[in-house]
Design an enzyme around this catalytic site. Structure first.
Site, PDB file in Angstrom:
ATOM      1  N   PRO A   1     -42.567  17.471 -37.569  1.00  0.00           N
ATOM      2  CA  PRO A   1     -43.467  16.926 -38.601  1.00  0.00           C
ATOM      3  C   PRO A   1     -43.717  15.431 -38.468  1.00  0.00           C
ATOM      4  O   PRO A   1     -44.697  14.916 -38.997  1.00  0.00           O
ATOM      5  CB  PRO A   1     -42.734  17.247 -39.914  1.00  0.00           C
TER       6      PRO A   1
ATOM      7  N   HIS B   1     -30.974  24.275 -35.446  1.00  0.00           N
ATOM      8  CA  HIS B   1     -30.045  23.152 -35.481  1.00  0.00           C
ATOM      9  C   HIS B   1     -29.400  22.907 -34.119  1.00  0.00           C
ATOM     10  O   HIS B   1     -28.382  22.231 -34.032  1.00  0.00           O
ATOM     11  CB  HIS B   1     -28.938  23.379 -36.525  1.00  0.00           C
TER      12      HIS B   1
ATOM     13  N   GLU C   1     -40.110  13.780 -42.785  1.00  0.00           N
ATOM     14  CA  GLU C   1     -39.953  13.238 -41.435  1.00  0.00           C
ATOM     15  C   GLU C   1     -41.111  12.330 -41.051  1.00  0.00           C
ATOM     16  O   GLU C   1     -40.911  11.310 -40.373  1.00  0.00           O
ATOM     17  CB  GLU C   1     -39.815  14.370 -40.417  1.00  0.00           C
TER      18      GLU C   1
ATOM     19  N   ILE D   1     -37.955  17.209 -35.843  1.00  0.00           N
ATOM     20  CA  ILE D   1     -38.715  15.999 -35.547  1.00  0.00           C
ATOM     21  C   ILE D   1     -40.219  16.263 -35.522  1.00  0.00           C
ATOM     22  O   ILE D   1     -41.026  15.352 -35.670  1.00  0.00           O
ATOM     23  CB  ILE D   1     -38.276  15.383 -34.194  1.00  0.00           C
TER      24      ILE D   1
ATOM     25  N   GLN E   1     -32.790  14.268 -39.324  1.00  0.00           N
ATOM     26  CA  GLN E   1     -31.475  14.881 -39.434  1.00  0.00           C
ATOM     27  C   GLN E   1     -31.106  15.780 -38.256  1.00  0.00           C
ATOM     28  O   GLN E   1     -29.952  15.815 -37.828  1.00  0.00           O
ATOM     29  CB  GLN E   1     -31.396  15.669 -40.743  1.00  0.00           C
ATOM     30  N   PHE E   2     -32.073  16.506 -37.726  1.00  0.00           N
ATOM     31  CA  PHE E   2     -31.867  17.359 -36.555  1.00  0.00           C
ATOM     32  C   PHE E   2     -33.085  17.240 -35.651  1.00  0.00           C
ATOM     33  O   PHE E   2     -34.219  17.156 -36.138  1.00  0.00           O
ATOM     34  CB  PHE E   2     -31.688  18.833 -36.955  1.00  0.00           C
ATOM     35  N   ALA E   3     -32.854  17.283 -34.353  1.00  0.00           N
ATOM     36  CA  ALA E   3     -33.966  17.204 -33.402  1.00  0.00           C
ATOM     37  C   ALA E   3     -34.995  18.302 -33.661  1.00  0.00           C
ATOM     38  O   ALA E   3     -36.200  18.092 -33.461  1.00  0.00           O
ATOM     39  CB  ALA E   3     -33.440  17.306 -31.971  1.00  0.00           C
ATOM     40  N   ASP E   4     -34.526  19.460 -34.095  1.00  0.00           N
ATOM     41  CA  ASP E   4     -35.431  20.582 -34.353  1.00  0.00           C
ATOM     42  C   ASP E   4     -36.478  20.250 -35.412  1.00  0.00           C
ATOM     43  O   ASP E   4     -37.520  20.907 -35.477  1.00  0.00           O
ATOM     44  CB  ASP E   4     -34.624  21.792 -34.832  1.00  0.00           C
TER      45      ASP E   4
END
Length: 684
Positions: free
Chosen positions: A434, A474, A405, A432, A427-430
């Site tokens: 890193p 997710h 990321e 972000i 890929q997923f907001a969770d």
């Protein structure tokens, strides 16, 4: 033996750097802002600076003033930054000493440089990635193939983001030189207590990374090795790490002085490798060079530096009125344009409208490319948000990355500096988090700290939100975290037409834009979200960020009778509000803000003043959220018009969204929960 003229030039500039360090130390009250000097590192830095060409890019780190001198910068220019003066050519008084950025003709280019050690590795590798893309796509015919140099201290190589940069550089074989200057110290941490290997040994673990060692205190070794290295990268277009062993003769910084943590024995050991006396000894072996000549050069540079310093001290301070300049570059998209609802078309789901927007962007703009996790040919995105794009545009323009990321986000800095327009995806907001180092430290500050020279034009796509059993990693929402970052824009469309128009606007914006795309709205599979499907706008449709919309109006009668309220919301909240409002015919007005920043505050405040009662609705956990902050601003700006306290509705303050769908529903807002609050507020 190198030419005498080159050796004398290097010696003169070593004496310049020495005189600069001495005058700074002798004027500590004047040189009040923290700074480092290049004492001990002069040989490798000057050699590198001499050899770079105007087509090249380099990212110096904070100890690289001799690199700047070697490229032709005057001490006066560097001193303007040292003293944070208004005429500082790099940052206009906004950054520390030797944090340059420049787009000057006939000089190598330098992107924005931060103080976060090691963080420059990813943006700078992004430049090399961009150069390779330009060469493969034949966008520019470079007369001289550019090389990219990223300068690092050895202590910074332990940073994880340096590893991400190395991994991408070797995987794609980029024209990249990592110049690591190893002085055995990272502030007060010695190399033996911080790492088990030096940078040369570490680089051996990256298959495809060439390596070379240099005695960085010896100008001849430094020059010859860097000359070969730079020529090799120009020719072979492959990455290499140069490990230069150097002494540290000065303080870590003016604020962390060497005598505080280093022993006399350590200082004496480093002094033996002072590059100046070494080069002096070599010069004295040259025919016609005498001690008197070299003494004269040293005195000339002392006098010159004193004059430069005096001029810098006398230079004007910045104008306070400029403090808000260059937060963003001017955006050409200022109004909604194009056909939002062409006749005779079927409705499409949000994910397809976004996909078609990106496809049209790639068709019309050869400088555009799209990359991220699983967006390539085999899958086309885990939500099919990139389906068929790699087949249509090729693996060079649409491709997968590793789970990186930080690299995905930070590489856009370098790509943008070349005029490319990257669209990237986390890929997923969770996941972000890193990448926040790059988003906060590099991207958000680049336009402001470069005084507009290096805005970062990128679109970061982030699938967000809960969608029924997605679980704790997710289903998360991150808009409040992002909203604390100044210097980025944040879009949050809630339907197909808006996502297409805002995607086009985001691409045309010369600034970084985060597109938050709700997974639960992508296909309108969540009950009550059918209206997220719309007729797809024409390809020329564009919707400016910062443009909210009233998606449900209250009746004039309810407003006149004081029997109405408004709901300010976005994303999934639009559909919770719409479904709740069905129980209160004509009494509820709903504003979809459509972007978190910029925010259509005029529409919000005017709507609140019209009704006197307001609910701010979010999917996020409520406490300390963006919506609580917005409710506070509404209370400030609309206080005299309010008939009741501003209400807020959001998720329960839990650390994560539970997997079980009964627990998920208990945590999140819903139409029924919103309806209960509407009834309560209307009764006031």
């Amino acid at each position: 033996m190198l030419p005498k003229e080159l050796l004398l030039k290097a010696y003169r500039l070593m004496m310049t750097a020495k005189a600069m360090a001495e005058i700074y130390d002798a004027n500590r009250q004047v040189c009040k802002y923290v700074h480092s000097t290049s004492r001990g590192h002069e040989a490798i830095q000057l050699a590198t600076g001499f050899l770079l060409k105007p087509c090249d890019f380099v990212s110096p780190y904070y100890r690289d003033e001799s690199l700047m001198l070697g490229m032709g910068y005057r001490p006066y220019e560097l001193m303007l930054q040292l003293l944070a003066k208004g005429d500082d050519p790099f940052t206009g008084g906004r950054e520390y000493y030797n944090h340059p950025n420049i787009r000057r003709d006939n000089y190598p280019k330098i992107i924005h440089q931060s103080s976060a050690t090691g963080m420059q590795a990813i943006p700078t590798t992004g430049i090399a990635q961009g150069i390779q893309y330009i060469e493969k796509q034949n966008l520019i015919d470079y007369p001289t193939p550019p090389v990219v140099v990223c300068s690092l201290g050895d202590g910074s190589v332990t940073e994880g983001e340096v590893s991400e940069a190395f991994q991408f550089a070797v995987l794609h074989q980029l024209p990249m030189i990592y110049l690591v200057q190893d002085n055995d110290w990272g502030i007060s941490v010695s190399s033996d207590e911080a790492r088990t290997m030096d940078a040369y040994e570490f680089a051996g673990g990256f298959k495809g990374m060439e390596r070379v060692r240099i005695n960085g205190s010896d100008f001849t070794d430094s020059y010859k090795t860097m000359e070969y290295t730079i020529d090799w990268v120009r020719r072979e277009r492959k990455p290499i790490l140069v490990h230069a062993k150097v002494p540290l003769l000065g303080h870590h910084t003016s604020g962390v002085r060497k005598e505080w943590y280093r022993t006399p024995e350590d200082l004496a050991k480093h002094a033996v490798d002072d590059p100046g006396p070494k080069l002096r000894k070599l010069l004295l072996q040259q025919k016609g060079i005498t001690d008197a000549m070299l003494d004269a050069i040293e005195q000339e540079e002392k006098d010159f530096v004193a004059r430069e310093f005096e001029a810098a001290v006398a230079a004007p301070e910045p104008d306070a009125s400029t403090v808000t300049d260059h937060v963003f570059a001017p955006c050409p998209v200022k109004e909604e344009k194009g056909n939002v609802a062409p006749a005779g078309r079927e409705k499409v789901v949000m994910v397809d409208a976004a996909l078609h927007a990106v496809e049209e962007i790639l068709q019309d703009n050869p400088e555009a490319l799209f990359y991220g996790q699983d967006v390539g040919k085999r899958l086309g995105g885990v939500f099919r948000e990139a389906a068929t794009l790699a087949d249509k545009f090729g693996d060079n323009r649409v491709f997968n990355t590793a789970i990186q990321e930080a690299y995905i986000i930070g590489s856009t800095v370098g790509m943008s500096a070349l005029g490319l327009k990257p669209i990237v995806e986390v890929q997923f907001a969770d996941y972000i988090y890193p990448g926040l180092n790059q988003l906060v430290t590099e991207i958000s500050k680049s336009c402001y700290l470069s005084c507009g020279k290096y805005p970062v034009s990128c679109v970061l796509r982030v699938p967000i939100g809960a969608y029924g059993g997605g679980g704790p990693y997710h289903s998360g929402s991150v808009e409040s975290t992002l909203a604390t970052i100044k210097g980025i824009k944040i879009a949050y469309p809630s339907n197909a037409a808006d996502i297409k128009g805002m995607m086009k606007a985001a691409f045309l914006d010369p600034n970084p834009v985060v597109m938050l795309e709700h997974k639960g709205l992508y296909w309108s599979k969540v009950p009550g979200t059918e209206e997220a499907k719309t007729v797809e706008p024409d390809r020329d449709y564009v919707l400016p960020l910062g443009t909210g919309k009233v998606v449900l109006e209250a009746s004039e009668e309810a407003v006149d009778n004081g029997e109405s309220l408004c709901i300010i919301t976005y994303g999934m909240g639009v559909y919770w509000a719409k479904n709740a409002a069905k129980q209160f015919a004509g009494q509820v007005e709903i504003v979809d803000i459509r972007s978190i920043y910029p925010l259509d505050e005029d529409l919000i405040y005017n709507t609140v003043r019209k009704h006197g009662k307001c609910i701010v609705l979010t999917e996020e956990q409520l406490r300390n959220s963006f919506c609580e902050a917005l409710a506070g601003r509404i209370a400030q700006h609309c206080f005299s018009s309010l008939d009741a306290p501003v209400q807020t509705i959001g998720a329960l303050d839990l650390p994560a969204v539970p997997m079980n769908m009964i627990l998920e529903a208990a945590m999140l807002p819903s139409a029924d929960k919103v309806a209960a609050r509407i009834a309560e507020l209307l009764s006031w």
